[in-house]
Each structure stands twice: as C-alpha cells, then as structure tokens.
Motif scaffolding. Sequence first.
Motif, PDB file in Angstrom:
ATOM      1  N   ASN A 165     -34.882 -13.811   6.499  1.00 57.81           N
ATOM      2  CA  ASN A 165     -35.123 -12.396   6.198  1.00 57.81           C
ATOM      3  C   ASN A 165     -35.511 -11.696   7.491  1.00 57.81           C
ATOM      4  N   LEU A 188     -40.587  -9.663   1.576  1.00 58.02           N
ATOM      5  CA  LEU A 188     -39.981 -10.264   0.397  1.00 58.02           C
ATOM      6  C   LEU A 188     -39.307  -9.179  -0.447  1.00 58.02           C
ATOM      7  N   TYR A 219     -40.900  -2.557  -0.046  1.00 56.80           N
ATOM      8  CA  TYR A 219     -41.704  -3.698  -0.501  1.00 56.80           C
ATOM      9  C   TYR A 219     -42.648  -3.283  -1.629  1.00 56.80           C
ATOM     10  N   SER A 254     -34.210  -2.487  -1.567  1.00 55.53           N
ATOM     11  CA  SER A 254     -35.040  -3.396  -2.338  1.00 55.53           C
ATOM     12  C   SER A 254     -34.277  -3.847  -3.579  1.00 55.53           C
ATOM     13  N   LYS A 283     -43.789 -14.968   0.276  1.00 56.52           N
ATOM     14  CA  LYS A 283     -43.298 -14.728   1.628  1.00 56.52           C
ATOM     15  C   LYS A 283     -41.780 -14.698   1.601  1.00 56.52           C
ATOM     16  N   PRO A 284     -41.193 -13.903   2.489  1.00 51.93           N
ATOM     17  CA  PRO A 284     -39.727 -13.877   2.550  1.00 51.93           C
ATOM     18  C   PRO A 284     -39.179 -15.180   3.110  1.00 51.93           C
ATOM     19  N   LYS A 285     -37.933 -15.447   2.814  1.00 53.63           N
ATOM     20  CA  LYS A 285     -37.270 -16.622   3.377  1.00 53.63           C
ATOM     21  C   LYS A 285     -37.167 -16.458   4.885  1.00 53.63           C
ATOM     22  N   ARG A 331     -34.228  -5.837   2.364  1.00 55.95           N
ATOM     23  CA  ARG A 331     -33.293  -6.092   3.466  1.00 55.95           C
ATOM     24  C   ARG A 331     -32.841  -4.752   4.039  1.00 55.95           C
TER      25      ARG A 331
END
Length: 169
Positions: A116, A121, A153, A132, A111-113, A124
């Motif tokens: 984000n 994940l 992703y 990526s 999972k992304p922080k 950005r």
Amino acid sequence: MSINNKNKRTELKIERLKELFEYDEHSGVFIRKNPIQGQKAGEIAGYRNPSGYQIIGIDYSIYFAHRLAWFYTHGEWPKVHIDHINGNPSDNRISNLRLATVSLNRENMRKPKSDNKCGFLGVRFNKGAYQSTITVKGQEIYLGRYKTPEEAYEVYVTAKREYHEGCTI
C-alpha cells in the motif's frame, strides 16, 4: 501446531508444555521453567518475529505463542485462526485472543498491506485523488474519492465499524 510442519500436527502434549513453561494469562508471556540453549529459567521464552508475533521453540519445533497460549489455557489446539482482538500480534493475554475464521481475522486488520503506497488501510491513490473502498463478504464497496488520504481513511474506518463484525478499531 508447529510452524515447521503445517501438514502434520506436532505431538506436543499439554503436559510437556506445562513442564517447560509457566504462562501468565494477565501479561500474555511464557516464562521458561528450565534453562535451555543459553536461556535461563525465569526468562521470557522465545523471540519476536519481523511481523511482531512471539515465537517459541519447543523440542526442535517452533510455535506461535498465541496458539500456545490457547492450548495452555483451554487444553486443546485451536482448530481455526486465533485473532488478536486489539490488533497487536505480540499481546498474547488470553483476554486478547479469540477464535476466528479467516474473514473475521481479516476484518480486524489495522495496518495496510506492505504494498500500500499511501500508508492507509482501505485507501489507494487513483487518478489524482485518494479512493476509499471496503470489501464486505467478498464484494468491494466504493466509498468515494477524497483530497487527502486522511479523509479517505476516516470514511473507511466508519464503514469498517459498520460492516466488519470482526472490527475492533
């Protein structure tokens, strides 16, 4: 090791742990043997914290259930991190737990922080496109710019499977 005191190992003995709980290695749960503080014998011990980890209180200290599972099964405290192979922090089946370095544990992130903004994940939003990148052995590798976060992703996951030894996605 107790969560309360990271600098000093709490003196929980394996005999005390087994006196208080049964651990089912197939389900990954600890079952309380004796009633205590409103919990009945036979109930699943502990609670799930906001990050999804099962927490269990023992003799005025709190412990992560995955570390207790390792201790219960192997008879010694893990000296390094314990990684949940399937990425589910509440799945404490011994077959789902492995010893891991910090980097191996991070390589298994799914999972992304929380900061984000795009929700994927390794992705950005940057200057009108979804970028990526992946970090390998401390070096960031640029994987390209894409029109959608899903495309970025997909490229990230392909790279993660190739470069991250700890990846189980």
